[in-house]
Design a protein around this motif. Structure first.
Motif, PDB file in Angstrom:
ATOM      1  N   SER A 134      35.341  33.389  34.066  1.00  0.00           N
ATOM      2  CA  SER A 134      36.465  32.649  33.494  1.00  0.00           C
ATOM      3  C   SER A 134      36.774  31.450  34.384  1.00  0.00           C
ATOM      4  O   SER A 134      36.795  31.557  35.609  1.00  0.00           O
ATOM      5  CB  SER A 134      37.693  33.546  33.378  1.00  0.00           C
ATOM      6  OG  SER A 134      38.059  34.074  34.644  1.00  0.00           O
ATOM      7  N   VAL A 135      36.994  30.302  33.758  1.00  0.00           N
ATOM      8  CA  VAL A 135      37.131  29.041  34.485  1.00  0.00           C
ATOM      9  C   VAL A 135      38.358  28.291  34.000  1.00  0.00           C
ATOM     10  O   VAL A 135      38.574  28.146  32.792  1.00  0.00           O
ATOM     11  CB  VAL A 135      35.882  28.146  34.284  1.00  0.00           C
ATOM     12  CG1 VAL A 135      36.074  26.800  34.979  1.00  0.00           C
ATOM     13  CG2 VAL A 135      34.625  28.846  34.783  1.00  0.00           C
ATOM     14  N   LEU A 136      39.154  27.818  34.945  1.00  0.00           N
ATOM     15  CA  LEU A 136      40.202  26.842  34.643  1.00  0.00           C
ATOM     16  C   LEU A 136      39.740  25.512  35.217  1.00  0.00           C
ATOM     17  O   LEU A 136      39.544  25.385  36.427  1.00  0.00           O
ATOM     18  CB  LEU A 136      41.537  27.243  35.256  1.00  0.00           C
ATOM     19  CG  LEU A 136      42.671  26.206  35.101  1.00  0.00           C
ATOM     20  CD1 LEU A 136      42.967  25.924  33.633  1.00  0.00           C
ATOM     21  CD2 LEU A 136      43.927  26.655  35.833  1.00  0.00           C
ATOM     22  N   GLN A 185      50.394  27.990  41.013  1.00  0.00           N
ATOM     23  CA  GLN A 185      50.834  28.549  39.736  1.00  0.00           C
ATOM     24  C   GLN A 185      49.789  29.446  39.093  1.00  0.00           C
ATOM     25  O   GLN A 185      50.077  30.139  38.118  1.00  0.00           O
ATOM     26  CB  GLN A 185      51.173  27.417  38.753  1.00  0.00           C
ATOM     27  CG  GLN A 185      52.300  26.512  39.216  1.00  0.00           C
ATOM     28  CD  GLN A 185      52.546  25.385  38.219  1.00  0.00           C
ATOM     29  OE1 GLN A 185      52.212  25.509  37.037  1.00  0.00           O
ATOM     30  NE2 GLN A 185      53.119  24.285  38.691  1.00  0.00           N
ATOM     31  N   VAL A 186      48.562  29.394  39.616  1.00  0.00           N
ATOM     32  CA  VAL A 186      47.490  30.195  39.021  1.00  0.00           C
ATOM     33  C   VAL A 186      46.820  31.045  40.087  1.00  0.00           C
ATOM     34  O   VAL A 186      46.832  30.709  41.278  1.00  0.00           O
ATOM     35  CB  VAL A 186      46.437  29.303  38.323  1.00  0.00           C
ATOM     36  CG1 VAL A 186      47.034  28.561  37.151  1.00  0.00           C
ATOM     37  CG2 VAL A 186      45.805  28.328  39.306  1.00  0.00           C
ATOM     38  N   ASP A 187      46.232  32.122  39.655  1.00  0.00           N
ATOM     39  CA  ASP A 187      45.498  33.024  40.534  1.00  0.00           C
ATOM     40  C   ASP A 187      44.013  32.833  40.252  1.00  0.00           C
ATOM     41  O   ASP A 187      43.582  32.926  39.097  1.00  0.00           O
ATOM     42  CB  ASP A 187      45.930  34.475  40.247  1.00  0.00           C
ATOM     43  CG  ASP A 187      45.196  35.463  41.127  1.00  0.00           C
ATOM     44  OD1 ASP A 187      45.081  35.186  42.335  1.00  0.00           O
ATOM     45  OD2 ASP A 187      44.717  36.482  40.602  1.00  0.00           O
ATOM     46  N   PHE A 188      43.237  32.555  41.289  1.00  0.00           N
ATOM     47  CA  PHE A 188      41.812  32.306  41.075  1.00  0.00           C
ATOM     48  C   PHE A 188      41.009  32.870  42.243  1.00  0.00           C
ATOM     49  O   PHE A 188      41.494  32.990  43.367  1.00  0.00           O
ATOM     50  CB  PHE A 188      41.532  30.806  40.909  1.00  0.00           C
ATOM     51  CG  PHE A 188      42.029  29.948  42.043  1.00  0.00           C
ATOM     52  CD1 PHE A 188      41.200  29.656  43.124  1.00  0.00           C
ATOM     53  CD2 PHE A 188      43.317  29.443  42.039  1.00  0.00           C
ATOM     54  CE1 PHE A 188      41.647  28.861  44.174  1.00  0.00           C
ATOM     55  CE2 PHE A 188      43.777  28.651  43.092  1.00  0.00           C
ATOM     56  CZ  PHE A 188      42.944  28.358  44.156  1.00  0.00           C
ATOM     57  N   GLY A 189      39.748  33.173  41.929  1.00  0.00           N
ATOM     58  CA  GLY A 189      38.900  33.769  42.937  1.00  0.00           C
ATOM     59  C   GLY A 189      38.249  32.762  43.866  1.00  0.00           C
ATOM     60  O   GLY A 189      38.106  33.016  45.062  1.00  0.00           O
ATOM     61  N   HIS A 190      37.848  31.598  43.325  1.00  0.00           N
ATOM     62  CA  HIS A 190      37.144  30.610  44.136  1.00  0.00           C
ATOM     63  C   HIS A 190      37.472  29.218  43.622  1.00  0.00           C
ATOM     64  O   HIS A 190      37.597  29.006  42.410  1.00  0.00           O
ATOM     65  CB  HIS A 190      35.624  30.845  44.071  1.00  0.00           C
ATOM     66  CG  HIS A 190      34.841  29.984  45.022  1.00  0.00           C
ATOM     67  ND1 HIS A 190      34.706  30.279  46.364  1.00  0.00           N
ATOM     68  CD2 HIS A 190      34.141  28.825  44.823  1.00  0.00           C
ATOM     69  CE1 HIS A 190      33.960  29.350  46.948  1.00  0.00           C
ATOM     70  NE2 HIS A 190      33.615  28.450  46.030  1.00  0.00           N
ATOM     71  N   LEU A 191      37.581  28.270  44.542  1.00  0.00           N
ATOM     72  CA  LEU A 191      37.897  26.889  44.197  1.00  0.00           C
ATOM     73  C   LEU A 191      36.644  26.031  44.297  1.00  0.00           C
ATOM     74  O   LEU A 191      35.911  26.094  45.291  1.00  0.00           O
ATOM     75  CB  LEU A 191      38.968  26.339  45.135  1.00  0.00           C
ATOM     76  CG  LEU A 191      39.343  24.854  44.972  1.00  0.00           C
ATOM     77  CD1 LEU A 191      40.023  24.622  43.626  1.00  0.00           C
ATOM     78  CD2 LEU A 191      40.249  24.396  46.121  1.00  0.00           C
ATOM     79  N   LYS A 204      51.245  34.672  35.972  1.00  0.00           N
ATOM     80  CA  LYS A 204      50.011  34.093  36.456  1.00  0.00           C
ATOM     81  C   LYS A 204      48.822  34.734  35.767  1.00  0.00           C
ATOM     82  O   LYS A 204      48.728  35.947  35.670  1.00  0.00           O
ATOM     83  CB  LYS A 204      49.890  34.290  37.967  1.00  0.00           C
ATOM     84  CG  LYS A 204      50.738  33.352  38.801  1.00  0.00           C
ATOM     85  CD  LYS A 204      50.393  33.504  40.280  1.00  0.00           C
ATOM     86  CE  LYS A 204      51.186  32.523  41.130  1.00  0.00           C
ATOM     87  NZ  LYS A 204      50.832  32.635  42.561  1.00  0.00           N
ATOM     88  N   ARG A 205      47.901  33.904  35.312  1.00  0.00           N
ATOM     89  CA  ARG A 205      46.666  34.407  34.743  1.00  0.00           C
ATOM     90  C   ARG A 205      45.571  34.267  35.785  1.00  0.00           C
ATOM     91  O   ARG A 205      45.534  33.282  36.521  1.00  0.00           O
ATOM     92  CB  ARG A 205      46.303  33.615  33.480  1.00  0.00           C
ATOM     93  CG  ARG A 205      44.947  34.003  32.896  1.00  0.00           C
ATOM     94  CD  ARG A 205      44.595  33.158  31.693  1.00  0.00           C
ATOM     95  NE  ARG A 205      43.205  33.370  31.302  1.00  0.00           N
ATOM     96  CZ  ARG A 205      42.589  32.701  30.335  1.00  0.00           C
ATOM     97  NH1 ARG A 205      43.259  31.770  29.659  1.00  0.00           N
ATOM     98  NH2 ARG A 205      41.330  32.940  30.048  1.00  0.00           N
ATOM     99  N   HIS A 206      44.702  35.236  35.867  1.00  0.00           N
ATOM    100  CA  HIS A 206      43.626  35.184  36.856  1.00  0.00           C
ATOM    101  C   HIS A 206      42.401  34.491  36.250  1.00  0.00           C
ATOM    102  O   HIS A 206      42.006  34.767  35.112  1.00  0.00           O
ATOM    103  CB  HIS A 206      43.225  36.586  37.316  1.00  0.00           C
ATOM    104  CG  HIS A 206      42.050  36.554  38.255  1.00  0.00           C
ATOM    105  ND1 HIS A 206      42.175  36.218  39.581  1.00  0.00           N
ATOM    106  CD2 HIS A 206      40.719  36.787  38.041  1.00  0.00           C
ATOM    107  CE1 HIS A 206      40.975  36.250  40.149  1.00  0.00           C
ATOM    108  NE2 HIS A 206      40.084  36.595  39.240  1.00  0.00           N
TER     109      HIS A 206
END
Length: 385
Positions: A37-39, A233-239, A9-11
């Motif tokens: 960083s943004v996905l 599948q991904v690690d993120f701080g805020h949606l 997992k990428r953050h």
């Protein structure tokens, strides 16, 4: 732009769902201004949302989801988007096929003279003529009331009733007054569809503008990806969520009603098909609402031309929230859930169940970023104390 995912997992600081105007503007602002960083993901196979355009096999730049005409009174929005595109000046004009002839819409003095041989020569004469046809409605509650009160029943039936029934699948008497409240009626001969101070098209198209906006080392774009398939599948701080708000909450209270569109794109072996970028067909006997021809919009030169017929539909991608009181009440229940969800920002027309023009969505996204920026500054100041 679409690099394969790694096994681990990428953050990301932000996961943004939806690569239309709302999601793309926020991705660009967060990456360029905050170094975040943004996905950015979209279930469609491209960025740009409904504004997506591409050259077809004949080389004509066409809009896959119907014509998108940029117009605004916001200098801030123009300045922002101008970082990512040059502009081609363009003022949109629309004709309506009524009583076997093409007349300008919005209704203006020329329209009245062509339809009724009114021989009106001044704004005052046109205003008096319209006033003589108006049928005052004491309590204006529906779209029908708005139009009849302004221009009378004959013009209402010629221009509005059939078109509205096709577009919404409902009679104007069943729709909120907001549907037609902003439709202008002019007493002069101005035949432009919009009166905004800035009217133009992205010189190389909307898709090119989006690609430039998202060309940042901190933005990763994944298209053809559904949020539900990727969220674990991904690690993120805020949606940041720009999709349908009822879908995010698994339609807990039922589906929010939308009208959709079906498009029939045709390339014709002729240089020009119609006089203006769009021709409306208000008559109910004609199944489509309008035909648009893209070379008027883009200024392209070609021996062939591409047109799009639009057919309103009850099924398909959500385009237009249906403006009825019961639908707004249903949305308010979802909005309350959204307000109570601290780790998600809901933005965009699908997430707020309102139809916005493109410039309004850009403005909303920029305002959302400013609020997020302010919160970051406040939290940083608190942490430093």
């Amino acid at each position: 732009m679409n690099a394969p995912f790694r096994a681990e997992k990428r953050h990301y600081d932000y996961l943004i769902v939806g690569a239309g105007f709302a999601g793309s503007v926020l991705a660009e602002r967060l990456a360029s201004q905050h170094g975040a960083s943004v996905l950015l993901i979209d279930r469609r196979p491209h960025v740009g949302g409904n504004a997506y355009d591409e050259p077809n096999e004949a080389g004509i730049l066409y809009h896959k989801y119907g014509p998108h005409i940029f117009h605004t009174n916001s200098e801030q929005v123009v300045d922002y988007l101008s970082q990512f595109t040059e502009w081609r000046p363009y003022e949109h004009r629309v004709l309506a096929y009524v009583r076997q002839q093409l007349v300008p819409i919005p209704i203006n003095r020329t329209t009245l003279n062509l339809l009724f041989d009114a021989r009106l020569e001044t704004d005052d004469e046109a205003a008096s003529y319209l006033a003589s046809r108006a049928e005052p409605v004491e309590d204006i509650e529906t779209s029908e009331d708005v139009v009849i009160n302004a221009v009378g029943r004959e013009l209402y039936e010629l221009f509005f009733r059939g078109y509205t029934r096709k577009q919404w699948g409902l009679d104007p008497s069943e729709l909120d007054k907001s549907v037609t409240a902003r439709i202008p009626t002019r007493t002069n001969t101005d035949d432009r569809y919009f009166a905004d101070t800035f009217q133009a098209m992205p010189k190389h198209g909307y898709t090119r503008m989006f690609e430039k906006m998202l060309d940042h080392r901190l933005i990763e774009v994944r298209t053809g990806v559904d949020y539900r398939d990727i969220r674990d599948q991904v690690d993120f701080g805020h949606l940041i969520y720009t999709g349908p708000i009822d879908e995010y909450f698994d339609h807990r209270f039922g589906k929010l009603p939308y009208r959709s569109l079906k498009f029939d794109h045709q390339t014709l072996e002729q240089e020009q098909f119609q006089q203006t970028g769009t021709v409306n067909y208000p008559c109910e006997e004609v199944p489509f609402t309008r035909i648009s021809e893209y070379k008027h919009l883009t200024g392209q030169q070609s021996p062939v031309t591409t047109v799009t017929y639009e057919y309103p539909s009850a099924e398909g991608d959500p385009y237009y929230p249906i403006p009825r009181a019961e639908n707004q009440e249903l949305f308010k229940r979802y909005e309350a859930l959204a307000d109570a969800t601290d780790d998600v920002t809901f933005v965009g027309r699908l997430a707020t169940y309102r139809y916005y023009n493109m410039d309004q969505i850009v403005g909303q996204a920029l305002a959302t970023f400013r609020r997020m920026h302010q919160r970051v500054r406040l939290s940083t100041a608190v942490a430093a104390e």
